[in-house]
Design a protein around this motif. Structure first.
Motif, PDB file in Angstrom:
ATOM      1  N   ALA A  51      43.188 -30.374  25.896  1.00 23.63           N
ATOM      2  CA  ALA A  51      43.602 -31.635  25.264  1.00 23.63           C
ATOM      3  C   ALA A  51      42.441 -32.614  25.194  1.00 23.63           C
ATOM      4  CB  ALA A  51      44.768 -32.248  26.044  1.00 23.63           C
ATOM      5  N   THR A  52      41.632 -32.652  26.252  1.00 28.15           N
ATOM      6  CA  THR A  52      40.457 -33.536  26.278  1.00 28.15           C
ATOM      7  C   THR A  52      39.458 -33.140  25.203  1.00 28.15           C
ATOM      8  OG1 THR A  52      40.713 -33.891  28.662  1.00 28.15           O
ATOM      9  CG2 THR A  52      38.567 -34.401  27.702  1.00 28.15           C
ATOM     10  N   ALA A  53      39.177 -31.835  25.122  1.00 30.88           N
ATOM     11  CA  ALA A  53      38.182 -31.353  24.164  1.00 30.88           C
ATOM     12  C   ALA A  53      38.612 -31.615  22.722  1.00 30.88           C
ATOM     13  CB  ALA A  53      37.943 -29.864  24.381  1.00 30.88           C
ATOM     14  N   VAL A  54      39.882 -31.351  22.405  1.00 34.02           N
ATOM     15  CA  VAL A  54      40.368 -31.559  21.040  1.00 34.02           C
ATOM     16  C   VAL A  54      40.341 -33.037  20.681  1.00 34.02           C
ATOM     17  CG1 VAL A  54      42.390 -31.386  19.538  1.00 34.02           C
ATOM     18  CG2 VAL A  54      41.772 -29.476  21.025  1.00 34.02           C
ATOM     19  N   SER A  55      40.835 -33.872  21.577  1.00 29.85           N
ATOM     20  CA  SER A  55      40.845 -35.314  21.327  1.00 29.85           C
ATOM     21  C   SER A  55      39.427 -35.868  21.178  1.00 29.85           C
ATOM     22  CB  SER A  55      41.572 -36.033  22.463  1.00 29.85           C
ATOM     23  OG  SER A  55      41.498 -37.437  22.320  1.00 29.85           O
ATOM     24  N   PHE A  56      38.528 -35.405  22.046  1.00 31.85           N
ATOM     25  CA  PHE A  56      37.135 -35.861  21.989  1.00 31.85           C
ATOM     26  C   PHE A  56      36.480 -35.469  20.664  1.00 31.85           C
ATOM     27  CE2 PHE A  56      32.640 -34.775  22.536  1.00 31.85           C
ATOM     28  CZ  PHE A  56      32.124 -36.006  22.932  1.00 31.85           C
ATOM     29  N   SER A  57      36.677 -34.239  20.236  1.00 31.05           N
ATOM     30  CA  SER A  57      36.038 -33.748  19.012  1.00 31.05           C
ATOM     31  C   SER A  57      36.491 -34.538  17.791  1.00 31.05           C
ATOM     32  CB  SER A  57      36.350 -32.267  18.819  1.00 31.05           C
ATOM     33  OG  SER A  57      35.889 -31.504  19.906  1.00 31.05           O
ATOM     34  N   ILE A  58      37.794 -34.740  17.661  1.00 26.96           N
ATOM     35  CA  ILE A  58      38.321 -35.428  16.483  1.00 26.96           C
ATOM     36  C   ILE A  58      37.973 -36.911  16.519  1.00 26.96           C
ATOM     37  CG2 ILE A  58      40.419 -36.005  15.207  1.00 26.96           C
ATOM     38  CD1 ILE A  58      41.624 -33.406  16.320  1.00 26.96           C
ATOM     39  N   THR A  59      38.067 -37.533  17.701  1.00 27.90           N
ATOM     40  CA  THR A  59      37.713 -38.949  17.817  1.00 27.90           C
ATOM     41  C   THR A  59      36.237 -39.166  17.505  1.00 27.90           C
ATOM     42  OG1 THR A  59      39.415 -39.278  19.510  1.00 27.90           O
ATOM     43  CG2 THR A  59      37.712 -40.951  19.348  1.00 27.90           C
ATOM     44  N   SER A  60      35.400 -38.290  18.008  1.00 27.77           N
ATOM     45  CA  SER A  60      33.958 -38.408  17.746  1.00 27.77           C
ATOM     46  C   SER A  60      33.673 -38.321  16.251  1.00 27.77           C
ATOM     47  CB  SER A  60      33.199 -37.301  18.485  1.00 27.77           C
ATOM     48  OG  SER A  60      33.393 -37.393  19.873  1.00 27.77           O
ATOM     49  N   LEU A  61      34.311 -37.380  15.576  1.00 28.11           N
ATOM     50  CA  LEU A  61      34.114 -37.218  14.139  1.00 28.11           C
ATOM     51  C   LEU A  61      34.540 -38.476  13.385  1.00 28.11           C
ATOM     52  CD1 LEU A  61      33.366 -35.328  11.799  1.00 28.11           C
ATOM     53  CD2 LEU A  61      35.743 -34.538  11.798  1.00 28.11           C
ATOM     54  N   ILE A  62      35.667 -39.044  13.773  1.00 26.02           N
ATOM     55  CA  ILE A  62      36.171 -40.250  13.102  1.00 26.02           C
ATOM     56  C   ILE A  62      35.260 -41.439  13.365  1.00 26.02           C
ATOM     57  CG2 ILE A  62      38.062 -41.933  13.067  1.00 26.02           C
ATOM     58  CD1 ILE A  62      39.984 -39.620  13.604  1.00 26.02           C
ATOM     59  N   LEU A  63      34.821 -41.612  14.616  1.00 22.75           N
ATOM     60  CA  LEU A  63      33.963 -42.747  14.947  1.00 22.75           C
ATOM     61  C   LEU A  63      32.611 -42.653  14.255  1.00 22.75           C
ATOM     62  CD1 LEU A  63      34.628 -43.224  18.786  1.00 22.75           C
ATOM     63  CD2 LEU A  63      35.501 -44.601  16.891  1.00 22.75           C
ATOM     64  N   LYS A  64      32.041 -41.443  14.193  1.00 22.71           N
ATOM     65  CA  LYS A  64      30.729 -41.283  13.564  1.00 22.71           C
ATOM     66  C   LYS A  64      30.779 -41.458  12.049  1.00 22.71           C
ATOM     67  CE  LYS A  64      29.737 -37.332  15.626  1.00 22.71           C
ATOM     68  NZ  LYS A  64      28.963 -36.119  16.022  1.00 22.71           N
ATOM     69  N   SER A  65      31.929 -41.164  11.456  1.00 22.88           N
ATOM     70  CA  SER A  65      32.046 -41.288  10.000  1.00 22.88           C
ATOM     71  C   SER A  65      32.633 -42.625   9.567  1.00 22.88           C
ATOM     72  CB  SER A  65      32.927 -40.162   9.454  1.00 22.88           C
ATOM     73  OG  SER A  65      34.239 -40.244   9.993  1.00 22.88           O
ATOM     74  N   SER A  66      33.034 -43.445  10.531  1.00 17.38           N
ATOM     75  CA  SER A  66      33.656 -44.734  10.212  1.00 17.38           C
ATOM     76  C   SER A  66      32.614 -45.712   9.700  1.00 17.38           C
ATOM     77  CB  SER A  66      34.343 -45.311  11.447  1.00 17.38           C
ATOM     78  OG  SER A  66      34.848 -46.596  11.193  1.00 17.38           O
ATOM     79  N   LYS A  67      32.965 -46.441   8.651  1.00 17.92           N
ATOM     80  CA  LYS A  67      32.060 -47.435   8.072  1.00 17.92           C
ATOM     81  C   LYS A  67      32.169 -48.772   8.787  1.00 17.92           C
ATOM     82  CE  LYS A  67      32.172 -45.395   3.441  1.00 17.92           C
ATOM     83  NZ  LYS A  67      32.487 -45.616   2.008  1.00 17.92           N
ATOM     84  N   GLN A  68      33.348 -49.070   9.334  1.00 13.91           N
ATOM     85  CA  GLN A  68      33.534 -50.340  10.014  1.00 13.91           C
ATOM     86  C   GLN A  68      32.888 -50.289  11.380  1.00 13.91           C
ATOM     87  OE1 GLN A  68      37.574 -51.351  10.949  1.00 13.91           O
ATOM     88  NE2 GLN A  68      37.121 -53.520  11.235  1.00 13.91           N
ATOM     89  N   THR A  69      32.086 -51.278  11.720  1.00 12.54           N
ATOM     90  CA  THR A  69      31.424 -51.330  13.016  1.00 12.54           C
ATOM     91  C   THR A  69      32.180 -52.247  13.960  1.00 12.54           C
ATOM     92  OG1 THR A  69      30.046 -53.225  12.433  1.00 12.54           O
ATOM     93  CG2 THR A  69      29.195 -51.046  11.862  1.00 12.54           C
TER      94      THR A  69
END
Length: 466
Positions: free
Chosen positions: A318-336
């Motif tokens: 659960a940690t690994a899946v949540s971390f992977s998807i959250t990281s992808l969203i944060l890195k691709s997010s335009k809003q800072t």
């Protein structure tokens, strides 16, 4: 509507949390002494059945009744619930949560009806006999009528969820669990549904996966780890501290603001939760009691013999899946994060100018000229995030030499004499509903928030002007 559901969840929590020690004690007895336990003991295992059938439901009923009508309500709740227990084939946890408060409500209404009508000298006689007679009627009523209804309702819910287990669709519960949690409705689900089902399941199998479907600390850990590495500004700075409090301390409310700040992250929480449930199912593992708080230490302490690998695997996946998807969203997010903080700052400036706030959910502050002597931090149950926030703010107040009382409460239990209530912004509607005439300060993070800083500055200014 959401605030009313939150309040209901808070009431359920008020029934369950004070008795968690008894539930955990039962869980340890079960884990140790049943035939599949760590040290099987036929003599001590005889305690398992009576505790789950009688002690635990009666504790819930008494506590629920006491919340409604004090000591008399608690006694009435226990008497009324006993009829359910005797007439039922299963542990009556759901029934206790209903019959306990209901019985107390009947006594409360009776007491209001006869108030100021009791002749002098007959108070004790009337109070004792009225409680006895009402308790008698409630016990008979629950035994003959209410018990069968609750039993059928309980079976219907059990069959539905067991159907999900058998068909392999149990992970779909995360679609409900995770959004409910970040909206502070987690207590409605855990204490109202999963814990009672889990206790019943544990009596039969010695463990239950129901205790884990909404309490897994893995998804929250993965999200906070991602914020620690890829977040910006305040969110990145506060995430490491939030990890300790969430994962080790078991206060899951710590990660809720991070999801609310970027709602698309609910996707990572749902998939993380679902993957954890799937892993638990594949390993066929469970816990012996509800982990409260939802700390990794509580998880390991309540893991029965032979289940450690599966339990740890479910948390890690659960940690690994949540971390992977959250990281992808944060890195691709335009809003800072800086843009978010600038938005908050701009809203405050506009409020000071007397204009309408851009986002009224960020802060709610009523104008008050009266001095502040008592600050209450409030959350759903008054035990998790509010306790942590109150403790941190109290230390800062004492460090500044301010004579201010700072305590934590459940929202509906805040004392009348409080001057300011501090709560999370998602609980604002509920706080207003309970305390329409109180000043309420909303925050997004109990560890570090600009509105907390502003409140402290106000208290310092108050001291200087005194």
């Amino acid at each position: 509507m959401r605030s009313k559901v939150q309040a209901f969840g808070g009431f359920l929590t008020g029934m369950v949390i004070p008795n968690m020690g008894a539930f955990i004690a039962w869980g340890f007895i079960t884990a140790l002494f049943i035939p599949t336990g760590w040290v099987p003991n036929e003599y001590f295992s005889k305690l398992v059945g009576p505790m789950i059938n009688y002690l635990l439901p009666l504790l819930l009923a008494y506590t629920g009744g006491k919340l409604v009508a004090g000591q008399r309500g608690g006694v009435a709740g226990a008497i009324g619930t006993f009829g359910l227990i005797v007439g039922a084939e299963i542990p009556m946890f759901l029934g206790a949560m209903i019959m306990g408060p209901f019985s107390a409500y009947i006594v409360k209404k009776f007491d209001e009806m006869i108030e100021d009508r009791i002749p002098t000298g007959f108070e004790m006689v009337i109070n004792n006999f009225s409680l006895g007679i009402i308790g008698l009627l409630l016990c008979l009523f629950s035994y003959s009528l209410i018990g069968p209804v609750i039993l059928q309702a309980n079976k219907a819910v059990t069959v539905a969820i067991e159907g999900l287990v058998k068909t392999g669709f149990l992970p779909l519960l995360s679609v409900i669990n995770e959004p409910a949690k970040v909206l502070f409705l987690n207590n409605v689900i855990d204490q109202g549904i999963y814990y009672p089902l889990g206790m019943q399941n544990t009596l039969e199998a010695g463990k239950s996966i129901y205790f884990m479907v909404a309490s897994n600390p893995g998804p929250g850990l993965g999200l906070l780890l991602a914020y620690s590495l890829f977040g910006k500004g305040t969110s990145k700075k506060t995430a490491p501290g939030a990890i300790i409090i969430h994962f080790l301390g078991g206060i899951h409310e710590m990660y809720f603001p991070y999801v609310l700040m970027k709602p698309i992250l609910i996707i990572s929480m749902i998939l993380g939760g679902a993957s954890g449930i799937l892993t638990f199912s594949l390993f066929n593992v469970g816990l012996v009691a509800g982990p409260s708080p939802g700390s990794i230490f509580a998880y390991l302490a309540l893991t029965p013999k032979g289940n450690f690998i599966g339990v740890i695997a479910g948390v890690l996946v659960a940690t690994a899946v949540s971390f992977s998807i959250t990281s992808l969203i944060l890195k691709s997010s335009k809003q800072t994060e800086e843009e978010f903080e600038e938005s908050v700052k701009k809203s405050k400036e506009m409020k000071q100018e007397g204009k309408k706030l851009l986002n009224p959910a960020l802060v709610q502050k009523e104008v008050s000229n009266s001095p502040i002597n008592f600050v209450a931090f409030a959350c759903d149950a008054g035990l998790g995030s509010s306790a942590m926030g109150a403790s941190a703010f109290r230390k800062r107040v004492e460090k500044e030499g301010l004579s201010i009382t700072v305590k934590n409460f459940a929202i509906e239990k805040v004392p009348q004499e409080v001057d300011v209530i501090v709560t999370h912004k998602s609980l604002l509607d509920r706080a207003k509903l309970a305390w329409p005439n109180k000043r309420i300060v909303t925050i997004e993070n109990f560890m570090k928030d600009s509105n907390i800083e502003q409140l402290l500055e106000e208290l310092l200014a108050q001291k200087q002007n005194a």
